[in-house]
Design a protein around this motif. Structure first.
Motif, PDB file in Angstrom:
ATOM      1  N   ASP A  41       0.820  -1.211   0.000  1.00 65.68           N
ATOM      2  CA  ASP A  41       0.000   0.000   0.000  1.00 65.68           C
ATOM      3  C   ASP A  41       0.856   1.264   0.000  1.00 65.68           C
ATOM      4  O   ASP A  41       0.439   2.317  -0.496  1.00 65.68           O
ATOM      5  N   ARG A  42       2.063   1.178   0.555  1.00 64.93           N
ATOM      6  CA  ARG A  42       2.933   2.347   0.628  1.00 64.93           C
ATOM      7  C   ARG A  42       3.932   2.424  -0.528  1.00 64.93           C
ATOM      8  O   ARG A  42       4.166   3.488  -1.094  1.00 64.93           O
ATOM      9  N   MET A  43       4.519   1.284  -0.884  1.00 62.35           N
ATOM     10  CA  MET A  43       5.625   1.264  -1.848  1.00 62.35           C
ATOM     11  C   MET A  43       5.218   0.809  -3.244  1.00 62.35           C
ATOM     12  O   MET A  43       5.950   1.045  -4.199  1.00 62.35           O
ATOM     13  N   GLY A  44       4.075   0.151  -3.357  1.00 62.97           N
ATOM     14  CA  GLY A  44       3.645  -0.370  -4.641  1.00 62.97           C
ATOM     15  C   GLY A  44       3.738  -1.885  -4.688  1.00 62.97           C
ATOM     16  O   GLY A  44       4.652  -2.494  -4.123  1.00 62.97           O
ATOM     17  N   ALA A  45       2.773  -2.505  -5.376  1.00 63.76           N
ATOM     18  CA  ALA A  45       2.701  -3.964  -5.432  1.00 63.76           C
ATOM     19  C   ALA A  45       3.849  -4.564  -6.233  1.00 63.76           C
ATOM     20  O   ALA A  45       4.288  -5.680  -5.961  1.00 63.76           O
ATOM     21  N   GLY A  46       4.353  -3.851  -7.244  1.00 64.95           N
ATOM     22  CA  GLY A  46       5.374  -4.412  -8.119  1.00 64.95           C
ATOM     23  C   GLY A  46       6.665  -4.749  -7.384  1.00 64.95           C
ATOM     24  O   GLY A  46       7.236  -5.826  -7.580  1.00 64.95           O
ATOM     25  N   ARG A  47       7.137  -3.844  -6.545  1.00 65.14           N
ATOM     26  CA  ARG A  47       8.378  -4.084  -5.810  1.00 65.14           C
ATOM     27  C   ARG A  47       8.229  -5.276  -4.863  1.00 65.14           C
ATOM     28  O   ARG A  47       9.119  -6.123  -4.749  1.00 65.14           O
ATOM     29  N   VAL A  48       7.079  -5.334  -4.191  1.00 67.30           N
ATOM     30  CA  VAL A  48       6.831  -6.423  -3.257  1.00 67.30           C
ATOM     31  C   VAL A  48       6.774  -7.758  -4.000  1.00 67.30           C
ATOM     32  O   VAL A  48       7.338  -8.771  -3.560  1.00 67.30           O
ATOM     33  N   ALA A  49       6.091  -7.781  -5.155  1.00 70.79           N
ATOM     34  CA  ALA A  49       5.965  -9.013  -5.930  1.00 70.79           C
ATOM     35  C   ALA A  49       7.312  -9.481  -6.476  1.00 70.79           C
ATOM     36  O   ALA A  49       7.581 -10.688  -6.547  1.00 70.79           O
ATOM     37  N   ALA A  50       8.163  -8.542  -6.869  1.00 69.04           N
ATOM     38  CA  ALA A  50       9.474  -8.918  -7.402  1.00 69.04           C
ATOM     39  C   ALA A  50      10.319  -9.622  -6.336  1.00 69.04           C
ATOM     40  O   ALA A  50      10.943 -10.659  -6.598  1.00 69.04           O
ATOM     41  N   VAL A  51      10.327  -9.076  -5.135  1.00 68.99           N
ATOM     42  CA  VAL A  51      11.069  -9.711  -4.045  1.00 68.99           C
ATOM     43  C   VAL A  51      10.455 -11.065  -3.706  1.00 68.99           C
ATOM     44  O   VAL A  51      11.167 -12.061  -3.486  1.00 68.99           O
ATOM     45  N   GLY A  52       9.135 -11.120  -3.672  1.00 70.89           N
ATOM     46  CA  GLY A  52       8.459 -12.374  -3.370  1.00 70.89           C
ATOM     47  C   GLY A  52       8.788 -13.463  -4.377  1.00 70.89           C
ATOM     48  O   GLY A  52       9.041 -14.615  -4.008  1.00 70.89           O
ATOM     49  N   GLY A  53       8.791 -13.118  -5.669  1.00 68.79           N
ATOM     50  CA  GLY A  53       9.119 -14.100  -6.690  1.00 68.79           C
ATOM     51  C   GLY A  53      10.535 -14.622  -6.566  1.00 68.79           C
ATOM     52  O   GLY A  53      10.793 -15.823  -6.722  1.00 68.79           O
ATOM     53  N   ALA A  54      11.482 -13.729  -6.272  1.00 74.89           N
ATOM     54  CA  ALA A  54      12.878 -14.142  -6.123  1.00 74.89           C
ATOM     55  C   ALA A  54      13.056 -15.076  -4.923  1.00 74.89           C
ATOM     56  O   ALA A  54      13.756 -16.101  -5.004  1.00 74.89           O
ATOM     57  N   LEU A  55      12.394 -14.754  -3.805  1.00 71.54           N
ATOM     58  CA  LEU A  55      12.499 -15.607  -2.617  1.00 71.54           C
ATOM     59  C   LEU A  55      11.797 -16.946  -2.820  1.00 71.54           C
ATOM     60  O   LEU A  55      12.238 -17.981  -2.296  1.00 71.54           O
ATOM     61  N   TYR A  56      10.715 -16.942  -3.578  1.00 71.78           N
ATOM     62  CA  TYR A  56       9.999 -18.177  -3.881  1.00 71.78           C
ATOM     63  C   TYR A  56      10.936 -19.135  -4.630  1.00 71.78           C
ATOM     64  O   TYR A  56      11.044 -20.330  -4.287  1.00 71.78           O
ATOM     65  N   ALA A  57      11.599 -18.616  -5.658  1.00 71.88           N
ATOM     66  CA  ALA A  57      12.532 -19.440  -6.434  1.00 71.88           C
ATOM     67  C   ALA A  57      13.658 -19.973  -5.551  1.00 71.88           C
ATOM     68  O   ALA A  57      14.025 -21.154  -5.625  1.00 71.88           O
ATOM     69  N   LEU A  58      14.196 -19.110  -4.681  1.00 72.61           N
ATOM     70  CA  LEU A  58      15.271 -19.532  -3.783  1.00 72.61           C
ATOM     71  C   LEU A  58      14.794 -20.619  -2.820  1.00 72.61           C
ATOM     72  O   LEU A  58      15.489 -21.618  -2.586  1.00 72.61           O
ATOM     73  N   GLY A  59      13.605 -20.446  -2.267  1.00 72.18           N
ATOM     74  CA  GLY A  59      13.077 -21.416  -1.317  1.00 72.18           C
ATOM     75  C   GLY A  59      12.885 -22.791  -1.937  1.00 72.18           C
ATOM     76  O   GLY A  59      13.224 -23.813  -1.320  1.00 72.18           O
ATOM     77  N   LEU A  60      12.359 -22.842  -3.154  1.00 70.97           N
ATOM     78  CA  LEU A  60      12.158 -24.124  -3.821  1.00 70.97           C
ATOM     79  C   LEU A  60      13.497 -24.779  -4.160  1.00 70.97           C
ATOM     80  O   LEU A  60      13.658 -26.002  -4.024  1.00 70.97           O
ATOM     81  N   ALA A  61      14.460 -23.970  -4.613  1.00 70.74           N
ATOM     82  CA  ALA A  61      15.775 -24.515  -4.942  1.00 70.74           C
ATOM     83  C   ALA A  61      16.448 -25.109  -3.699  1.00 70.74           C
ATOM     84  O   ALA A  61      17.058 -26.188  -3.774  1.00 70.74           O
ATOM     85  N   LEU A  62      16.324 -24.440  -2.569  1.00 64.93           N
ATOM     86  CA  LEU A  62      16.914 -24.965  -1.338  1.00 64.93           C
ATOM     87  C   LEU A  62      16.174 -26.204  -0.837  1.00 64.93           C
ATOM     88  O   LEU A  62      16.783 -27.109  -0.252  1.00 64.93           O
ATOM     89  N   THR A  63      14.855 -26.248  -1.062  1.00 65.15           N
ATOM     90  CA  THR A  63      14.084 -27.423  -0.663  1.00 65.15           C
ATOM     91  C   THR A  63      14.597 -28.676  -1.358  1.00 65.15           C
ATOM     92  O   THR A  63      14.593 -29.779  -0.785  1.00 65.15           O
ATOM     93  N   ALA A  64      15.034 -28.518  -2.602  1.00 64.70           N
ATOM     94  CA  ALA A  64      15.526 -29.668  -3.367  1.00 64.70           C
ATOM     95  C   ALA A  64      16.739 -30.320  -2.725  1.00 64.70           C
ATOM     96  O   ALA A  64      17.060 -31.470  -3.039  1.00 64.70           O
ATOM     97  N   GLY A  65      17.411 -29.640  -1.799  1.00 66.29           N
ATOM     98  CA  GLY A  65      18.606 -30.197  -1.196  1.00 66.29           C
ATOM     99  C   GLY A  65      18.451 -30.644   0.241  1.00 66.29           C
ATOM    100  O   GLY A  65      19.440 -31.006   0.878  1.00 66.29           O
ATOM    101  N   VAL A  66      17.221 -30.635   0.790  1.00 64.50           N
ATOM    102  CA  VAL A  66      17.047 -30.968   2.198  1.00 64.50           C
ATOM    103  C   VAL A  66      17.249 -32.463   2.444  1.00 64.50           C
ATOM    104  O   VAL A  66      17.081 -33.290   1.535  1.00 64.50           O
ATOM    105  N   SER A  67      17.596 -32.793   3.699  1.00 68.82           N
ATOM    106  CA  SER A  67      17.809 -34.195   4.051  1.00 68.82           C
ATOM    107  C   SER A  67      17.058 -34.608   5.309  1.00 68.82           C
ATOM    108  O   SER A  67      17.212 -35.729   5.787  1.00 68.82           O
ATOM    109  N   GLY A  68      16.248 -33.706   5.862  1.00 64.31           N
ATOM    110  CA  GLY A  68      15.513 -34.033   7.076  1.00 64.31           C
ATOM    111  C   GLY A  68      14.373 -33.064   7.319  1.00 64.31           C
ATOM    112  O   GLY A  68      14.165 -32.110   6.566  1.00 64.31           O
ATOM    113  N   ALA A  69      13.632 -33.302   8.407  1.00 59.10           N
ATOM    114  CA  ALA A  69      12.449 -32.506   8.710  1.00 59.10           C
ATOM    115  C   ALA A  69      12.794 -31.044   8.991  1.00 59.10           C
ATOM    116  O   ALA A  69      12.055 -30.133   8.597  1.00 59.10           O
ATOM    117  N   LEU A  70      13.927 -30.788   9.668  1.00 57.89           N
ATOM    118  CA  LEU A  70      14.312 -29.410   9.985  1.00 57.89           C
ATOM    119  C   LEU A  70      14.536 -28.604   8.713  1.00 57.89           C
ATOM    120  O   LEU A  70      14.028 -27.479   8.577  1.00 57.89           O
TER     121      LEU A  70
END
Length: 404
Positions: free
Chosen positions: A73-102
């Motif tokens: 609401d203050r900065m604009g949806a585009g900036r927030v969405a760009a960061v969200g998309g980048a973190l989403y990609a990072l999170g999925l990539a890191l998930t591919a390497g997990v070896s346990g529940a933690l």
């Protein structure tokens, strides 16, 4: 030069980009239930541990959403969405390497949950409804919501095929690359919302807007109803494939059921989005929750077969996310759209708390009782409660809106 306000952009560009963001974000998210058994077999976690990761994801999404909504609401949806998309990609990539529940909880749970705050309904719908005239806001919210269903219909079967052909880790990496494209789509919804005019007839800022909502009983009733929606969506999306497999059905039936939920919700989101501009939203919402209770009761009363699973998926799909344009529409109708992302973000927090209990609680019930029967019964009971809670909502605009 200041960024162009979304309302002054081509509305179709905003709608298409917002809907496509939700298509990718929700399509990937709704496929997570298909990873349960492969991850169990690979790293040895049980249903409750996997359910906890999805529950943490939903809870983080809910807890962070009001803050991220306020940033949009203050900065604009585009900036927030760009960061969200980048973190989403990072999170999925890191998930591919997990070896346990933690590791699963930190990546698929915490990181992906936080990332989704920037690319799912609250941010996308907030951008969309500000880009169209008031009389088209329900339809705009419905179109964006339908995007999530398109993603579910397309990406869930693809995930099933990729897991079978390459493995769950490789599939996570492929979907990480897909998630990265959301950074580019964020450009289409970029721009700061128009600032509220501080005049004698419009003195409201964000603080007074929050206080106004907190004092309105309808805001809390909407939040309670959305808790129920979150419980249903997370429970079914996370555990339906396993429930059907435990009944002796082929795993492909579960994947097809989730895809059909997405397909029929495309129609449901459009229909209920249009209804938001024509009928009293609270009455339609009550009808949706009542319909869910009836559909689940009928499903459990019949033998569980591939046909009954298909019919259940079609009926539940029609009712799946029709609550989103109606609930967001009521928030905008009662309180206005200036702080739409903030206020709807708070209501969405309740949805995600419900999602936490739907994902983790159902897994816990299964581990303790050996079946999902109690989870289904609870789902029916709270659906009936939600239908009752929506009826007394005062859905007229607050006095400030009337004065303006």
């Amino acid at each position: 030069m200041s960024p162009k306000a979304p309302a002054s952009r081509n509305p179709w560009i905003v709608l298409i980009c917002a809907a496509t963001l939700v298509t990718i974000a929700m399509g990937i998210r709704q496929s997570f239930g298909l990873f349960l058994r492969p991850i169990q077999q690979d790293i040895g976690v049980d249903s409750a541990a996997f359910g906890l990761a999805i529950a943490v994801q939903n809870l983080i999404l809910g807890l962070a959403q009001p803050v991220i909504g306020a940033l949009a609401d203050r900065m604009g949806a585009g900036r927030v969405a760009a960061v969200g998309g980048a973190l989403y990609a990072l999170g999925l990539a890191l998930t591919a390497g997990v070896s346990g529940a933690l590791g699963l909880n930190l990546t698929l749970g915490v990181l992906v949950g936080f990332a989704m705050t920037g690319v799912t309904f609250v941010i996308a719908i907030g951008a969309a409804v500000r880009a169209v005239p008031a009389e088209k806001r329900g339809l705009a919210a419905g179109i964006v919501t339908a995007g999530g269903s398109v993603g579910q219909f397309l990406l869930v079967p693809i995930a099933q095929g990729l897991i079978g052909g390459f493995g769950w880790r490789e599939t996570m990496l492929i979907y990480a690359a897909l998630a990265a494209t959301m950074v580019l789509l964020a450009i289409g919804i970029a721009g700061k919302p128009r600032a509220a005019q501080a005049t004698s007839t419009d003195p409201q800022g964000m603080g007074p807007a929050l206080l106004e909502a907190m004092r309105h009983s309808g805001f809390w009733l909407l939040s309670a109803g959305f808790f129920v929606c979150g419980f249903h969506v997370a429970f079914i999306a996370t555990h339906l494939p396993t429930f059907l497999a435990d009944k002796g059905l082929d795993p492909a039936v579960g994947a097809r059921a989730l895809a059909l939920v997405g397909l029929f919700n495309i129609l449901g989101s459009y229909v209920f989005g249009m209804s938001a501009d024509r009928w009293r939203k609270k009455h339609v919402l009550a009808g949706i929750y009542l319909g869910r209770a009836v559909v689940m009761a009928l499903f459990l009363s019949l033998p569980i077969t591939a046909l009954s699973a298909t019919l259940f998926a079609c009926a539940m799909g029609f009712l799946w996310l029709g609550t989103v344009p109606l609930t967001s529409g009521l928030v905008g109708q009662i309180f206005g759209v200036r702080y739409m992302s903030t206020l709807f973000g708070i209501v969405f927090l309740s949805h995600q708390v419900g999602s936490f209990f739907g994902a983790w609680g159902a897994g816990y019930i299964f581990n303790r009782t050996g079946s999902y029967d109690l989870a289904w019964q609870l789902s029916i009971g709270i659906a009936l409660l939600a239908a009752v809670l929506h009826w007394p909502i005062r859905d007229t605009p607050v006095a400030r809106q009337v004065a303006e």
